[in-house]
Design a protein around this motif. Structure first.
Motif, PDB file in Angstrom:
ATOM      1  N   ALA A   1       1.256  -1.344   0.068  1.00  0.00           N
ATOM      2  CA  ALA A   1       0.068  -0.068   0.152  1.00  0.00           C
ATOM      3  C   ALA A   1       0.810   1.212  -0.177  1.00  0.00           C
ATOM      4  O   ALA A   1       0.495   2.345  -0.997  1.00  0.00           O
ATOM      5  CB  ALA A   1      -1.018  -0.266   1.111  1.00  0.00           C
ATOM      6  N   THR A   2       1.835   1.270   0.367  1.00  0.00           N
ATOM      7  CA  THR A   2       3.137   1.946   0.459  1.00  0.00           C
ATOM      8  C   THR A   2       4.031   2.209   0.524  1.00  0.00           C
ATOM      9  O   THR A   2       4.738   0.784   1.041  1.00  0.00           O
ATOM     10  CB  THR A   2       2.548   3.100   2.088  1.00  0.00           C
ATOM     11  OG1 THR A   2       3.162   2.366   2.655  1.00  0.00           O
ATOM     12  CG2 THR A   2       1.529   4.118   2.415  1.00  0.00           C
ATOM     13  N   LEU A   3       4.990   2.433   0.236  1.00  0.00           N
ATOM     14  CA  LEU A   3       6.915   1.842  -0.156  1.00  0.00           C
ATOM     15  C   LEU A   3       7.150   3.478  -0.090  1.00  0.00           C
ATOM     16  O   LEU A   3       6.728   4.566  -1.180  1.00  0.00           O
ATOM     17  CB  LEU A   3       6.724   1.494  -1.833  1.00  0.00           C
ATOM     18  CG  LEU A   3       7.924   1.000  -2.469  1.00  0.00           C
ATOM     19  CD1 LEU A   3       7.905  -0.110  -0.549  1.00  0.00           C
ATOM     20  CD2 LEU A   3       8.102   0.060  -2.486  1.00  0.00           C
ATOM     21  N   VAL A   4       9.094   3.122   0.267  1.00  0.00           N
ATOM     22  CA  VAL A   4       9.434   4.284   0.096  1.00  0.00           C
ATOM     23  C   VAL A   4      10.803   3.770   0.443  1.00  0.00           C
ATOM     24  O   VAL A   4      11.421   2.839   0.511  1.00  0.00           O
ATOM     25  CB  VAL A   4       9.530   4.988   2.370  1.00  0.00           C
ATOM     26  CG1 VAL A   4      10.862   6.148   1.879  1.00  0.00           C
ATOM     27  CG2 VAL A   4       8.378   5.522   2.789  1.00  0.00           C
ATOM     28  N   GLN A   5      11.297   4.312  -0.542  1.00  0.00           N
ATOM     29  CA  GLN A   5      12.574   4.042  -1.239  1.00  0.00           C
ATOM     30  C   GLN A   5      12.849   4.747  -1.754  1.00  0.00           C
ATOM     31  O   GLN A   5      13.673   6.044  -2.073  1.00  0.00           O
ATOM     32  CB  GLN A   5      12.445   2.790  -2.506  1.00  0.00           C
ATOM     33  CG  GLN A   5      11.485   1.602  -2.718  1.00  0.00           C
ATOM     34  CD  GLN A   5      12.182   0.661  -1.703  1.00  0.00           C
ATOM     35  OE1 GLN A   5      12.414   0.685  -0.689  1.00  0.00           O
ATOM     36  NE2 GLN A   5      13.015   0.592  -2.955  1.00  0.00           N
ATOM     37  N   PRO A   6      14.902   5.028  -1.724  1.00  0.00           N
ATOM     38  CA  PRO A   6      16.236   5.423  -1.552  1.00  0.00           C
ATOM     39  C   PRO A   6      16.391   5.481  -2.852  1.00  0.00           C
ATOM     40  O   PRO A   6      16.024   4.283  -4.187  1.00  0.00           O
ATOM     41  CB  PRO A   6      17.300   5.160  -1.465  1.00  0.00           C
ATOM     42  CG  PRO A   6      17.521   2.807  -1.042  1.00  0.00           C
ATOM     43  CD  PRO A   6      15.466   2.924  -0.790  1.00  0.00           C
ATOM     44  N   VAL A   7      16.188   6.655  -3.889  1.00  0.00           N
ATOM     45  CA  VAL A   7      17.449   6.610  -4.904  1.00  0.00           C
ATOM     46  C   VAL A   7      17.701   6.092  -5.860  1.00  0.00           C
ATOM     47  O   VAL A   7      18.856   5.476  -4.902  1.00  0.00           O
ATOM     48  CB  VAL A   7      17.633   8.166  -5.771  1.00  0.00           C
ATOM     49  CG1 VAL A   7      18.530   8.007  -6.650  1.00  0.00           C
ATOM     50  CG2 VAL A   7      16.136   9.228  -5.180  1.00  0.00           C
ATOM     51  N   GLY A   8      17.492   5.087  -6.914  1.00  0.00           N
ATOM     52  CA  GLY A   8      18.738   3.880  -7.762  1.00  0.00           C
ATOM     53  C   GLY A   8      18.535   2.650  -6.937  1.00  0.00           C
ATOM     54  O   GLY A   8      19.271   2.073  -7.390  1.00  0.00           O
ATOM     55  N   SER A   9      17.402   2.376  -5.752  1.00  0.00           N
ATOM     56  CA  SER A   9      17.085   0.897  -5.386  1.00  0.00           C
ATOM     57  C   SER A   9      16.392   0.348  -6.560  1.00  0.00           C
ATOM     58  O   SER A   9      15.840   1.227  -7.010  1.00  0.00           O
ATOM     59  CB  SER A   9      16.384   1.463  -4.189  1.00  0.00           C
ATOM     60  OG  SER A   9      15.143   2.262  -3.904  1.00  0.00           O
ATOM     61  N   PRO A  10      15.820  -0.195  -6.432  1.00  0.00           N
ATOM     62  CA  PRO A  10      15.387  -1.571  -7.269  1.00  0.00           C
ATOM     63  C   PRO A  10      13.535  -1.312  -6.596  1.00  0.00           C
ATOM     64  O   PRO A  10      12.932  -1.063  -5.986  1.00  0.00           O
ATOM     65  CB  PRO A  10      15.551  -2.775  -7.236  1.00  0.00           C
ATOM     66  CG  PRO A  10      15.639  -3.227  -6.111  1.00  0.00           C
ATOM     67  CD  PRO A  10      16.963  -1.729  -5.896  1.00  0.00           C
ATOM     68  N   LEU A  11      12.607  -1.694  -8.011  1.00  0.00           N
ATOM     69  CA  LEU A  11      10.842  -1.463  -7.385  1.00  0.00           C
ATOM     70  C   LEU A  11      10.628  -2.601  -7.732  1.00  0.00           C
ATOM     71  O   LEU A  11      10.586  -3.348  -8.693  1.00  0.00           O
ATOM     72  CB  LEU A  11      10.986   0.003  -7.919  1.00  0.00           C
ATOM     73  CG  LEU A  11       8.920  -0.217  -7.876  1.00  0.00           C
ATOM     74  CD1 LEU A  11       8.607   0.153  -6.634  1.00  0.00           C
ATOM     75  CD2 LEU A  11       8.281   0.759  -8.747  1.00  0.00           C
TER      76      LEU A  11
END
Lengths: 117, 113
Positions: A9-19
């Motif tokens: 439902a929600t996701l916080v990811q750093p720049v450059g990380s995969p999705l």
């Protein structure tokens, strides 16, 4: 009855990380599947759609990709996230019957809010 | 190319009153379908009503009805007896011959108690 599941439902990811965002549909077969992105306060932008396993059409060139490994599974991926990838992602399905255009109502999942920091 | 225009970024209405949200579209096709979707704060997109272009009769769904003017390419949504639960973003959409939905930018509807 048909249901569509979308997670997380929600996701916080750093720049450059995969999705990897996943969407599955239950209660129907051979659905059309769609990935949309919605920027804050804006309408929906179609990213990808699929009419069958392994068949993906891209509407917007970008660093995102989609795959459909199974009939009712649709995955949105990225190898390296950008800040501009932040947004609300919606998966949808429709039961396409080419002689019954009126039936092509799209039903949406609950969405994933992605924040890239 | 097909386009959908919602000229009202935001509308407000007193509870129990009637409000109309406007939508215009552009297409060269003669047979098509139009939709109104509602997106409440939960962000899930919910179908409100649909109209088939070859039908002259305006679609209705309980308190929701449309005013479809094919020649003017206008497709407005009327909400009668507005309720607090109607507060949401409302999106007008058109389906093209490739079965893709073309979306308007949305109208935020505020219900005043």
């Amino acid at each position: 009855s048909q249901t569509i599941h979308q997670w997380p439902a929600t996701l916080v990811q750093p720049v450059g990380s995969p999705l990897s965002l996943e969407c599955t549909v239950e209660g129907t077969s051979n659905p059309n599947l769609y990935w949309y992105r919605q920027a804050a306060g804006r309408g929906l932008q179609l990213l990808f759609y699929s009419v069958g396993i392994g068949q993906i059409s891209s509407e917007v060139p970008q660093n995102l990709s989609a795959s459909r490994p199974q009939d009712r599974q649709f995955i949105l991926s990225s190898k390296k996230l950008l800040l501009s990838d932040s947004g609300f992602y919606l998966c949808a399905w429709s039961a396409i019957r080419r002689t019954e255009l009126a039936k092509n109502i799209q039903y949406f999942g609950a969405g994933t809010r992605l924040s890239v920091l | 190319a097909q386009t959908v225009t919602q000229s009202q970024p935001e509308m407000s209405v007193q509870e129990a009153e009637t409000v109309t949200l406007s939508c215009t579209y552009d297409t060269s096709e003669s047979d098509y379908y139009l939709f109104w979707y509602k997106q409440p704060p939960s962000r899930q997109m919910i179908l409100v009503i649909r109209q088939e272009a070859y039908k002259q009769q305006n679609a209705t769904e309980n308190r929701f009805s449309v005013n479809f003017q094919k020649a003017a390419k206008s497709f407005s949504l009327k909400i009668s007896d507005s309720q607090l639960g109607d507060a949401a973003m409302y999106f007008c959409a058109y389906i093209d011959s490739n079965y893709q939905l073309i979306w308007g930018a949305g109208t935020k509807l505020i219900i005043k108690p």
